[in-house]
Write a protein that holds these residues in place. Structure first.
Motif, PDB file in Angstrom:
ATOM      1  N   GLN A   1      -3.226  27.539  90.302  1.00 29.84           N
ATOM      2  CA  GLN A   1      -2.292  28.450  89.633  1.00 29.84           C
ATOM      3  C   GLN A   1      -0.996  27.726  89.268  1.00 29.84           C
ATOM      4  OE1 GLN A   1      -1.449  31.935  91.900  1.00 29.84           O
ATOM      5  NE2 GLN A   1      -0.006  32.787  90.417  1.00 29.84           N
ATOM      6  N   HIS A   2      -0.479  26.891  90.169  1.00 34.67           N
ATOM      7  CA  HIS A   2       0.744  26.134  89.882  1.00 34.67           C
ATOM      8  C   HIS A   2       0.546  25.208  88.697  1.00 34.67           C
ATOM      9  CE1 HIS A   2       3.622  27.297  92.913  1.00 34.67           C
ATOM     10  NE2 HIS A   2       2.735  27.163  93.888  1.00 34.67           N
ATOM     11  N   LEU A   3      -0.563  24.519  88.679  1.00 31.80           N
ATOM     12  CA  LEU A   3      -0.802  23.549  87.607  1.00 31.80           C
ATOM     13  C   LEU A   3      -0.986  24.250  86.272  1.00 31.80           C
ATOM     14  CD1 LEU A   3      -3.188  21.098  89.499  1.00 31.80           C
ATOM     15  CD2 LEU A   3      -0.879  20.604  88.713  1.00 31.80           C
ATOM     16  N   GLN A   4      -1.606  25.438  86.281  1.00 29.63           N
ATOM     17  CA  GLN A   4      -1.792  26.171  85.025  1.00 29.63           C
ATOM     18  C   GLN A   4      -0.464  26.720  84.507  1.00 29.63           C
ATOM     19  OE1 GLN A   4      -4.739  28.999  86.311  1.00 29.63           O
ATOM     20  NE2 GLN A   4      -6.450  27.778  85.483  1.00 29.63           N
ATOM     21  N   GLU A   5       0.380  27.199  85.426  1.00 30.20           N
ATOM     22  CA  GLU A   5       1.668  27.751  85.005  1.00 30.20           C
ATOM     23  C   GLU A   5       2.584  26.683  84.449  1.00 30.20           C
ATOM     24  OE1 GLU A   5       3.191  29.617  88.432  1.00 30.20           O
ATOM     25  OE2 GLU A   5       1.867  31.384  88.324  1.00 30.20           O
ATOM     26  N   MET A   6       2.492  25.484  84.962  1.00 30.64           N
ATOM     27  CA  MET A   6       3.421  24.443  84.561  1.00 30.64           C
ATOM     28  C   MET A   6       2.985  23.697  83.312  1.00 30.64           C
ATOM     29  SD  MET A   6       4.464  23.008  88.308  1.00 30.64           S
ATOM     30  CE  MET A   6       5.220  24.102  89.489  1.00 30.64           C
ATOM     31  N   ASN A   7       1.858  24.099  82.745  1.00 30.14           N
ATOM     32  CA  ASN A   7       1.419  23.481  81.500  1.00 30.14           C
ATOM     33  C   ASN A   7       1.790  24.344  80.294  1.00 30.14           C
ATOM     34  OD1 ASN A   7       0.286  21.195  82.583  1.00 30.14           O
ATOM     35  ND2 ASN A   7      -1.719  22.158  82.928  1.00 30.14           N
ATOM     36  N   ASN A   8       2.786  25.203  80.454  1.00 32.70           N
ATOM     37  CA  ASN A   8       3.129  26.119  79.365  1.00 32.70           C
ATOM     38  C   ASN A   8       4.208  25.572  78.451  1.00 32.70           C
ATOM     39  OD1 ASN A   8       5.270  26.201  81.075  1.00 32.70           O
ATOM     40  ND2 ASN A   8       5.021  28.360  81.675  1.00 32.70           N
ATOM     41  N   GLY A   9       4.525  24.300  78.566  1.00 32.29           N
ATOM     42  CA  GLY A   9       5.467  23.667  77.639  1.00 32.29           C
ATOM     43  C   GLY A   9       6.917  23.872  77.956  1.00 32.29           C
ATOM     44  N   GLN A  10       7.240  24.364  79.147  1.00 34.29           N
ATOM     45  CA  GLN A  10       8.644  24.544  79.487  1.00 34.29           C
ATOM     46  C   GLN A  10       9.330  23.203  79.672  1.00 34.29           C
ATOM     47  OE1 GLN A  10       9.035  27.096  82.871  1.00 34.29           O
ATOM     48  NE2 GLN A  10       7.777  28.738  81.997  1.00 34.29           N
ATOM     49  N   GLU A  11      10.655  23.224  79.537  1.00 34.46           N
ATOM     50  CA  GLU A  11      11.429  21.998  79.693  1.00 34.46           C
ATOM     51  C   GLU A  11      11.310  21.517  81.136  1.00 34.46           C
ATOM     52  OE1 GLU A  11      15.987  20.358  79.012  1.00 34.46           O
ATOM     53  OE2 GLU A  11      15.454  22.438  78.567  1.00 34.46           O
ATOM     54  N   PRO A  12      10.961  20.209  81.330  1.00 34.99           N
ATOM     55  CA  PRO A  12      10.717  19.727  82.705  1.00 34.99           C
ATOM     56  C   PRO A  12      11.998  19.661  83.520  1.00 34.99           C
ATOM     57  CG  PRO A  12      10.672  17.903  81.153  1.00 34.99           C
ATOM     58  CD  PRO A  12      10.803  19.152  80.327  1.00 34.99           C
ATOM     59  N   LYS A  13      11.889  20.150  84.734  1.00 35.09           N
ATOM     60  CA  LYS A  13      12.959  20.000  85.721  1.00 35.09           C
ATOM     61  C   LYS A  13      12.377  19.310  86.944  1.00 35.09           C
ATOM     62  CE  LYS A  13      15.742  23.947  84.271  1.00 35.09           C
ATOM     63  NZ  LYS A  13      16.428  25.206  84.701  1.00 35.09           N
ATOM     64  N   ILE A  14      13.254  18.725  87.712  1.00 36.15           N
ATOM     65  CA  ILE A  14      12.798  17.902  88.829  1.00 36.15           C
ATOM     66  C   ILE A  14      11.986  18.732  89.814  1.00 36.15           C
ATOM     67  CG2 ILE A  14      14.990  18.223  90.039  1.00 36.15           C
ATOM     68  CD1 ILE A  14      12.711  15.131  90.191  1.00 36.15           C
ATOM     69  N   GLY A  15      12.409  19.947  90.107  1.00 35.87           N
ATOM     70  CA  GLY A  15      11.689  20.770  91.069  1.00 35.87           C
ATOM     71  C   GLY A  15      10.299  21.120  90.586  1.00 35.87           C
ATOM     72  N   ARG A  16      10.188  21.487  89.310  1.00 34.11           N
ATOM     73  CA  ARG A  16       8.890  21.865  88.761  1.00 34.11           C
ATOM     74  C   ARG A  16       7.945  20.667  88.714  1.00 34.11           C
ATOM     75  NH1 ARG A  16       8.560  26.607  86.011  1.00 34.11           N
ATOM     76  NH2 ARG A  16       6.989  25.730  84.604  1.00 34.11           N
ATOM     77  N   GLN A  17       8.489  19.513  88.361  1.00 36.79           N
ATOM     78  CA  GLN A  17       7.646  18.323  88.282  1.00 36.79           C
ATOM     79  C   GLN A  17       7.161  17.889  89.661  1.00 36.79           C
ATOM     80  OE1 GLN A  17       6.949  18.565  85.306  1.00 36.79           O
ATOM     81  NE2 GLN A  17       7.521  16.603  84.356  1.00 36.79           N
ATOM     82  N   ILE A  18       8.043  18.007  90.657  1.00 36.95           N
ATOM     83  CA  ILE A  18       7.634  17.643  92.012  1.00 36.95           C
ATOM     84  C   ILE A  18       6.560  18.587  92.509  1.00 36.95           C
ATOM     85  CG2 ILE A  18       8.398  17.459  94.408  1.00 36.95           C
ATOM     86  CD1 ILE A  18       9.237  15.110  92.637  1.00 36.95           C
ATOM     87  N   GLN A  19       6.718  19.895  92.228  1.00 42.99           N
ATOM     88  CA  GLN A  19       5.710  20.861  92.657  1.00 42.99           C
ATOM     89  C   GLN A  19       4.371  20.600  91.975  1.00 42.99           C
ATOM     90  OE1 GLN A  19       5.950  23.265  95.114  1.00 42.99           O
ATOM     91  NE2 GLN A  19       3.742  23.312  94.742  1.00 42.99           N
ATOM     92  N   LYS A  20       4.434  20.096  90.744  1.00 39.19           N
ATOM     93  CA  LYS A  20       3.212  19.754  90.024  1.00 39.19           C
ATOM     94  C   LYS A  20       2.472  18.618  90.730  1.00 39.19           C
ATOM     95  CE  LYS A  20       1.815  19.087  85.202  1.00 39.19           C
ATOM     96  NZ  LYS A  20       2.327  18.854  83.826  1.00 39.19           N
ATOM     97  N   VAL A  21       3.241  17.607  91.159  1.00 37.06           N
ATOM     98  CA  VAL A  21       2.638  16.479  91.881  1.00 37.06           C
ATOM     99  C   VAL A  21       2.065  16.950  93.213  1.00 37.06           C
ATOM    100  CG1 VAL A  21       3.122  14.240  92.942  1.00 37.06           C
ATOM    101  CG2 VAL A  21       4.202  14.839  90.781  1.00 37.06           C
ATOM    102  N   VAL A  22       2.799  17.846  93.893  1.00 41.16           N
ATOM    103  CA  VAL A  22       2.338  18.369  95.174  1.00 41.16           C
ATOM    104  C   VAL A  22       1.037  19.152  94.994  1.00 41.16           C
ATOM    105  CG1 VAL A  22       2.865  20.001  97.024  1.00 41.16           C
ATOM    106  CG2 VAL A  22       4.620  18.416  96.213  1.00 41.16           C
ATOM    107  N   SER A  23       0.956  19.959  93.990  1.00 40.70           N
ATOM    108  CA  SER A  23      -0.247  20.760  93.769  1.00 40.70           C
ATOM    109  C   SER A  23      -1.443  19.886  93.445  1.00 40.70           C
ATOM    110  CB  SER A  23       0.002  21.755  92.628  1.00 40.70           C
ATOM    111  OG  SER A  23       1.051  22.633  92.956  1.00 40.70           O
ATOM    112  N   MET A  24      -1.235  18.875  92.621  1.00 40.29           N
ATOM    113  CA  MET A  24      -2.352  17.978  92.299  1.00 40.29           C
ATOM    114  C   MET A  24      -2.784  17.207  93.541  1.00 40.29           C
ATOM    115  SD  MET A  24      -4.491  17.011  90.095  1.00 40.29           S
ATOM    116  CE  MET A  24      -3.862  17.638  88.532  1.00 40.29           C
TER     117      MET A  24
END
Length: 1619
Positions: A805-828
């Motif tokens: 769910q995290h990875l799908q939500e973060m692929n919506n083209g929003q402007e990258p922020k450090i927190g969102r990018q870190i959570q993306k790495v954590v989820s993967m």
């Protein structure tokens, strides 16, 4: 000639004043000045004889006036002026002018004028002396301008010194002497060194004749010089040392006798006896042992020799007792012990001179004689030193400084063996020597090699002697010095970086020192520093073994009353648990026992330890407080975003388990509840904290991190033991405790990983910690049985869904922020962990094989999608944080790596759905699976993005894709191979990640499907795979173990079970038979350092459980032997009755035969143990293994090649294998006997001694005939064949034939073959004659040896057929190098490839394995082993001739030149130092041929010697010979130097000139040295130049006649070119 010229001038003019004045006018050329000098010396000589009337000279007043005018008006200005051009003529002019000035002073007979000249020269000397030897110097230009002025001043002082008066000029003499010593000891540039050498070599000896004042001044200046160089560190004072020895050797003839005489005359109040001067002998000893150049060492020996000679001549005693009353003076003398003293010093100097040779065959006979010196030096009755031990240490120091490693090794071993045979008194010098030069020598790895004939793995002889020596030496040390010695020894080990082998054997030696309380906290810290030194080596097994021995050293030598539990735990944490201190090993048990025994004795510190607690007296109390403080301190420390260090968690976990195991030792089996209670007490603080994880949302982050770290370390450390987990009560208890807290921990981890709580770069380290803990929890639940619907099951499912769910939500083209990018790495990362867990444990499959949401998401995920950098506003804080954590590139790499972990799992799960071609699918259900070409291209792209340590999942994905696409997309698959090999080969120097990547690469390329498809289509991929095979083999030559990975994987993949090999797998083996072929003959020739490492590793492995490193470190079996072992065991699995198996073996056998033929025809040199020899030996070993599977039809095709191989001249090991194979073939198939008989019918020239091979086979005729019914017919044929060879002219052939005849005739008598009764008497008499051969010659010895040889006396071709005989016994007995011996236990330990249970072909069942190697034709090895010790002393030593007593007769030069009237050149050759008549005779012949003006010899009687005349061939009748005895050489050389000759020595010094670059002056005097000693140190001072002959070889020097001939020819050649 010069006297004739002077007499002619005086005959022309009766007025010497006008004649001298005429020569003083005009240009100051060298020839004019020399002529003036000749004239003045002639006038001086005439005046001395009072013969002025006959010579035409004027009255004495005229001579005095002429002399002063010449000196003041011409010679003095010339000496003080700039000098002539070119500058190279200046030394010649200076010498001639100085000689003329000396004659002027003597003619003037005015002492005051001489003193005035000396004053003036002294001022010039002080003004022109180099600035580096004067105080207050600041200019760099002054030395260069002043150097020529100093040289001229020295020449003037040399000229006037003999005319100075000891009484009136005493002060002047002292000042001159002090200035000369200062100049001689000064340091400066090359020109300054020449002035210093001139002062030491000419001025100081000249001043020695001016009375006591000069010598006293010299002594005082030498005493006032700087401290001895050995006190300033290694090499710090070597230039000054060389200068001081120059002065001492120049004045040894005057200084030492004067000091001895004054010491006896003046009494103790003056104290001037040089023999008692410790500083003097310290300089001499430093010169003997530390000097880098041979010339300085020669000067030191000269000073020592002259001191002994003069002490013996004068007979003056000096006391032996040293100033401290323990060791004696460095030098002492007692007339009553004169003989013993002379013997000691003569032997001592002989040993030091022999060590200059640097050739082990010359030096080795001297080493046993060192024992004689120790017998002289030690009074065993009274237990003290008679001679100062530092003299003996000098010998060992000199040996350790040698460039010859064999000499260093022999010296070290000799020193170690001293303490096995002698009881030496304690001496501080020996302790200093051991900690200094000896340990420096022990740092050389090559010293630890095996001795010739020693078996592999038996241990280093030097290492074992080091252990025995250290134990003995420490046991003999006084108690008051033992502790300090051990501490300094260990500190020395910690002061440098050691190679793996030396640090291992030093640690092992320390570990065997008897237990004593020697080390405190300082020693423990030093041992920890040594541990750090062991970490730099790449040899993991040796590193681990060294750590084991250092821990044992700690337990044996540390005084527990001086260290605390905290100190010990800090030391233990320096050990690598995965290399040495593994739980459950004998070392761990020994440590627990040590802690239990000394538990109440450890020191209680008054202050707090490093983690802030007060220690209690018991181990349990310490560990309890340790855990409490660990958990408590994490709550009090200041919160920060970074992960805590793992150090404390590792320390606490280890101490907890040690304490529990100690308690288990105390607890009887019936009281296991107490063990549980103790562990509960230790872990209660941790468990309480873990139980609150799920409920306390405000628990400090640092505390949670530390708790999870400790939990993880407890689980990891507890599992590292040499037993199964079910047998471990402690592990079961720990598992139960952790299981009780699983729900709380998993809830905490799930919340942290899924609720966006990880938002900083440092949180990525925390994420890895969480995932590792979660993996451990899953593994624990899997062991007890994981049930669907359990809590951990729900956590895994929730984590998977939340991550998707995290990875799908973060692929919506929003402007990258450090927190969102870190959570993306954590989820993967979390998703990758789930995929790994499911892949390794199929029971965790959360859904059926139908594609669920995770599979559809992963298959549709955009591969290699990189993370964009955070927004620019956040970059400042990001980079500030990442500087201490990791950069963005590493984060992206980890993210892509986790993508491929997930995809690899997906490809494995749905590999059956992957199409072989990529057809267009409008709506692919699983795009990554159904579009493999695109996925493979993405994999290639990932390889270009990811760092090399992150490519494993990509390789695993490619392994699944390539077999599917190889037929349709061959070029893409080849590109995959190339890219993967490029990455793998680039990692060959990276120890940690190379092997895993190589294994993945091999699995990718050599997958069974890939091999089958490539062989079937025979496209480019087929040849690419074969190319990769040879690249891997090529890499194996420089990196051991690479080929092992390939052959092990292939052989295992070709084996379906131990008893059945599939048809498709064998077809792969046949298509790629080159792989098996190369494996059967693999084994490069190692460098010496590689062989040493393997030997020591084998030694450690043979210790098995006694060394914990063998238990903890996995044996990777990367030795090269395991390549052949894998291939051989694979071949042993093949079944000869299976057609496909038989065809493969036959194809392999044919290729092996072709390879043997190719090697035999190679032009590469074929010598014993060469690579060609080894390859051929491996070929025939493999053929022996394959032979039982051969049938008659196949053997019929290759039997001719086998027989033909018997005709080739092979090494012994190959001959035995060929003979064995022929015997087996004839035994199994007697049908080939006619072809065998035909081998004896070839022309004799075809094989000559190769017939011995077939005669050897015939010696085993009893084995061959076992399956033949008609044995008499075969015996008849054999007897007819062998009889004709018994009369061959070749001795070896007759010997083999007689041996075969003896065996065949014995069988004939057994089977009663009556047809040969007529020959019975002849054969019997022939055999009896051989048996009863008289004498002890070689014929009888060889007959006895060949009968006792293993191949004929013990070897049984059938009973000895086994792997042990083929690969170990036969190579050992045939003299093959140890590298080729494969011990049978390596076959049994290698379980990667199993063998059928019924296979019995491992071990030899006969006595063959007990035999020692040796061939019948070899000489007795030990026949002369003790001969050297039984001979008289020094018989086998190249002795250096030392003239101990020389009478100095009056100078009577017997010049024969006038008689012969023959003098062509201006070259004088001086051979007075040459002893051997043969060298003098050859030199005389050379001098006459090349027209030397005169040959100087030590004794004219030599021309009557027969050896001289044999070499000279009457040259002495045509060459002027002059007799100058060695004691007269000093005066002769000075005389010739004054006449303008350049004194040239043939000697290797630091400033020697190359013969090819030196230009000889016309007036050259060539001084040749003694055959053994060379040119004495006192004569070297007189040399103007040293010339050396350039060498290319190893031998140190040429014969003296050859050296002289080379220089004489070069002189002649240059003069001919000038003419």
């Amino acid at each position: 000639m010069e006297w004739v010229l002077a007499d002619a001038l005086l005959a022309q003019s009766r007025d010497p004043r006008s004649l001298v004045g005429a020569l003083c006018r005009g240009e100051a050329s060298a020839e004019r000045v020399e002529t003036l000098g000749f004239l003045l010396r002639r006038l001086e000589d005439t005046a001395a004889r009072g013969d002025s009337g006959d010579s035409g000279a004027g009255p004495a007043a005229l001579l005095q006036e002429a002399a002063r005018e010449a000196a003041d008006g011409y010679l003095r200005p010339l000496l003080r002026g700039p000098g002539p051009d070119p500058p190279q003529l200046r030394p010649r002019v200076l010498r001639a002018a100085a000689g003329g000035l000396r004659s002027c002073v003597r003619l003037a007979r005015d002492p005051q004028w001489a003193a005035a000249l000396a004053e003036e020269a002294l001022r010039d000397l002080l003004a022109g002396r180099p600035e580096s030897s004067r105080e207050g110097a600041s200019s760099d230009a002054a030395p260069r301008a002043g150097v020529p002025r100093a040289e001229a001043a020295v020449e003037v002082l040399v000229a006037v010194a003999p005319c100075l008066r000891p009484g009136e000029d005493r002060a002047l003499v002292e000042r001159v002497a002090r200035a000369a010593v200062a100049l001689a000891l000064g340091e400066g540039e090359a020109e300054a060194e020449e002035a210093a050498a001139l002062a030491a070599g000419r001025l100081l000896p000249a001043l020695a004749g001016c009375g006591d004042a000069a010598l006293r001044a010299v002594r005082e200046e030498l005493r006032a010089a700087a401290a001895p160089p050995d006190t300033a560190g290694p090499g710090a004072g070597l230039p000054r040392l060389a200068r001081r020895l120059v002065v001492l050797s120049a004045l040894a003839e005057e200084l030492l006798p004067d000091a001895i005489a004054r010491g006896s005359r003046d009494g103790p109040e003056r104290g001037v006896d040089a023999r008692q001067d410790r500083r003097l002998w310290s300089v001499v000893q430093a010169g003997l042992s530390q000097a880098e150049d041979a010339l300085t060492r020669k000067r030191a020996r000269y000073v020592l020799r002259r001191a002994v000679e003069l002490a013996a001549a004068l007979g003056t005693d000096c006391t032996r007792e040293g100033p401290e009353g323990n060791d004696p003076h460095l030098f002492w003398w007692h007339e009553k012990k004169k003989d013993e003293l002379l013997k000691f010093w003569e032997n001592y100097i002989l040993i030091m001179e022999t060590l200059e040779g640097n050739q082990i065959h010359v030096i080795k006979p001297v080493l046993p004689k060192l024992n004689n010196l120790f017998e002289y030096a030690v009074s065993e009755e009274k237990g003290f030193w008679l001679f100062h031990p530092s003299w003996l240490i000098c010998i060992y120091k000199r040996m350790f400084e040698s460039e010859n490693k064999i000499l260093i090794r022999e010296g070290v071993i000799h020193f170690f063996e001293l303490y096995e045979t002698k009881v030496l008194p304690f001496s501080p010098e020996f302790s200093e020597f051991i900690i200094g030069p000896l340990m420096d020598a022990l740092s050389e790895s090559t010293l630890y090699g095996r001795s010739p004939g020693q078996l592999i793995g038996s241990g280093s002889p030097l290492g074992l002697k080091l252990q025995k020596f250290l134990v003995t030496y420490i046991s003999l040390l006084p108690e008051e010095t033992k502790n300090s010695f051990l501490l300094r020894f260990i500190q020395k080990m910690a002061s440098r970086h050691w190679c793996a082998v030396p640090i291992l054997f030093l640690s092992k030696a320390l570990a065997n020192v008897p237990k004593c309380k020697a080390l405190g906290i300082e020693g423990l810290l030093a041992l920890r520093d040594v541990l750090q030194c062991t970490m730099i080596t790449h040899q993991i097994l040796l590193r681990g073994a060294a750590q084991c021995y250092l821990l044992q050293t700690t337990m044996h030598l540390v005084d527990v009353e001086k260290v605390s539990f905290s100190d010990v735990s800090t030391f233990l944490i320096s050990l690598r648990q995965d290399e040495s201190l593994g739980r459950g090993t004998l070392l761990w048990t020994e440590l627990c026992d040590w802690l239990r025994f000394n538990e109440s004795s450890f020191r209680r510190p008054s202050n707090c330890s490093s983690i802030g607690l007060h220690e209690a007296s018991s181990l349990n109390a310490y560990v309890k407080n340790l855990v409490q403080e660990y958990i408590k301190s994490s709550a009090c420390e200041r919160e920060n975003s970074f992960m805590p260090d793992w150090f404390e968690a590792k320390l606490v976990a280890m101490m907890v388990l040690l304490a529990v195991d100690v308690e288990e030792m105390k607890t009887p089996c019936s009281e296991k509840q107490r063990l549980q209670n103790v562990l509960r007490i230790f872990l209660d603080p941790l468990l309480d904290a873990l139980m609150k994880f799920g409920t306390n949302a405000y628990m400090p982050l640092l505390k949670t991190d530390r708790c999870l770290q400790l939990l993880l370390k407890l689980l990891h450390t507890c599992l590292l033991r040499d037993s199964s987990a079910q047998e471990d009560e402690v592990f079961n208890l720990l598992q139960n405790f952790v299981m009780s807290a699983t729900e709380s921990i998993s809830e905490f981890l799930l919340r942290r990983l899924t609720m966006n709580e990880l938002s900083t770069v440092s949180d990525l380290d925390r994420c890895r910690l969480y995932l590792m803990v979660l993996t451990e929890l899953i593994n624990l639940h899997l062991k007890v049985g994981l049930r669907r619907g359990s809590h951990i099951w729900k956590v895994i499912s929730s984590l998977k869904n939340a991550s998707i769910q995290h990875l799908q939500e973060m692929n919506n083209g929003q402007e990258p922020k450090i927190g969102r990018q870190i959570q993306k790495v954590v989820s993967m990362g979390a998703l990758a962990m789930v995929c790994k867990a499911i892949d390794q444990n199929p029971d965790l499959q959360l859904q059926s094989l139908d594609a669920g949401p995770m599979e559809r998401f992963l298959s549709s995920f955009q591969l290699n999608q990189a993370l964009q950098k955070p927004h620019t506003v956040e970059q400042t804080s990001f980079f500030k944080e990442s500087s201490s954590s990791q950069g963005w590139g590493k984060i992206v790499a980890q993210y892509i790596h986790d993508q491929w972990v997930c995809l690899s799992f997906l490809l494995k799960k749905y590999h059956a759905l992957i199409p072989t071609t990529e057809c267009e699918i409008l709506e692919p259900f699983l795009p990554a699976i159904q579009m493999p070409v695109r996925t493979l291209r993405s994999a290639l792209e990932a390889l270009t993005i990811l760092p090399s340590n992150q490519v494993l999942p990509v390789f695993q994905s490619m392994k699944i894709l390539v077999p599917k696409l190889l037929t349709s997309c061959e070029s893409l698959c080849m590109e995959s191979f190339d890219m993967a090999w490029k990455i793998t080969s680039s990692l060959s120097n990276t120890q940690l990640i190379f092997w895993s990547n190589l294994k993945a690469f091999v699995q990718l390329v050599f997958d069974n499907q890939v091999l089958s498809i490539a062989a079937k289509i025979k496209g480019q991929t087929y040849f690419k795979i074969k190319e990769i095979i040879y690249k891997i083999i090529e890499m194996s030559a420089v990196k051991t173990g690479v080929f092992n990975t390939l052959i092990n994987f292939c052989c295992q993949s070709w084996i379906v079970s131990s008893s059945n090999i599939s048809q498709s797998s064998l077809s792969n083996a046949k298509n790629y038979s080159e792989l098996v072929l190369e494996a059967c003959i693999f084994g490069p020739v190692f460098r010496r350092d590689q062989r040493l490492i393997q030997d020591v590793q084998t030694f450690i492995e043979k210790l098995e459980h006694q060394c914990a490193a063998n238990v903890v470190i996995e044996n990777t079996k990367r030795e090269d032997h395991y390549v052949r072992i894998a291939a051989v065991k694979f071949l042993c699995l093949l079944d000869g009755s299976n057609m496909s198996h038989r065809l493969f073996m036959e194809d392999l056998a044919i290729k092996l035969m072709d390879k043997d033929e190719l090697v035999s025809k190679s032009r590469t040199r074929y010598y014993v143990n060469s690579l060609q020899h080894r390859v051929k030996n491996r070929i025939w070993q493999t053929l022996l293994v394959l032979f039982p599977r051969f049938d008659q039809n196949f053997l019929n095709g290759i039997i001719d090649k086998i027989f033909q191989a018997g005709f080739i001249n092979n090494q012994a090991s190959i001959k035995y294998s060929i003979e064995w194979l022929i015997i087996l073939a004839l035994h199994k198939f007697p049908q080939f006997l006619p072809k065998f008989w035909d081998c004896f019918s070839y022309s004799e020239e075809k094989f000559k001694t190769s017939i011995c091979t077939f005669l050897s086979v015939l010696s085993h005729l009893d084995i061959i005939m076992q399956n033949i019914p008609d044995k008499k017919r075969i015996l008849k044929q054999a007897l007819v064949v062998v009889l004709q060879w018994c009369f061959n002219h070749n001795f070896s052939i007759r010997l083999y034939a007689l041996l075969a005849l003896k065996k065949i005739w014995g069988m004939c008598k057994t089977f009663h073959v009556e047809e040969f009764d007529a020959l019975s008497s002849v054969i019997e008499s022939s055999l009896n004659q051989v048996e009863n051969m008289h004498g002890a010659g070689n014929a009888k010895k060889n007959w006895q040896r060949i009968q006792e040889h293993f191949f004929f006396a013990t070897f049984h071709p059938l009973k000895d057929y086994c792997l042990e005989t083929i690969f170990y016994i036969l190579p050992r007995l045939s003299g093959l190098i140890e590298d080729e011996w494969i011990a049978i236990d390596k076959f049994t330990r290698f379980t990667d490839i199993p063998v059928d249970a019924g296979f019995q072909g491992y071990f030899s069942q006969t006595e063959l394995c007990e035999l020692k190697p040796g061939d019948w034709y070899q000489q007795d090895v030990d026949s002369n082993s003790n001969e050297a010790d039984n001979q008289s002393e020094w018989t086998n030593v190249q002795k250096k001739i030392i003239p101990w007593k020389n009478d100095v007769p009056d100078l009577e030069f017997q010049d024969r030149a006038a008689k012969l009237g023959k003098s062509i050149g201006r070259l004088i050759v001086v051979g007075s130092l040459i002893d051997k008549p043969t060298n003098l005779g050859g030199l005389c012949r050379t001098c006459e041929i090349f027209g030397a003006s005169v040959l100087v010899v030590g004794n004219l009687h030599c021309i009557n010697d027969k050896q001289f005349q044999h070499l000279s061939v009457s040259a002495e009748e045509w060459l002027p010979l002059v007799e100058v005895k060695p004691p007269q050489l000093m005066d002769y050389l000075q005389k010739k130097k004054a006449e303008g000759y350049t004194i040239i020595g043939v000697e290797q010094t630091a400033k020697s000139l190359d013969l090819t670059e030196y230009c000889f002056p016309e007036k050259s005097l060539l001084l040749l040295g003694n055959e053994h000693e060379g040119i004495p140190a006192n004569l070297i001072q007189q040399l103007d130049v040293c010339v050396e002959i350039p060498q290319q070889g190893i031998i140190r020097s040429l014969n003296v006649h050859v050296s002289g001939a080379l220089l004489i020819w070069e002189y002649t050649r240059q003069q001919l070119l000038k003419d």
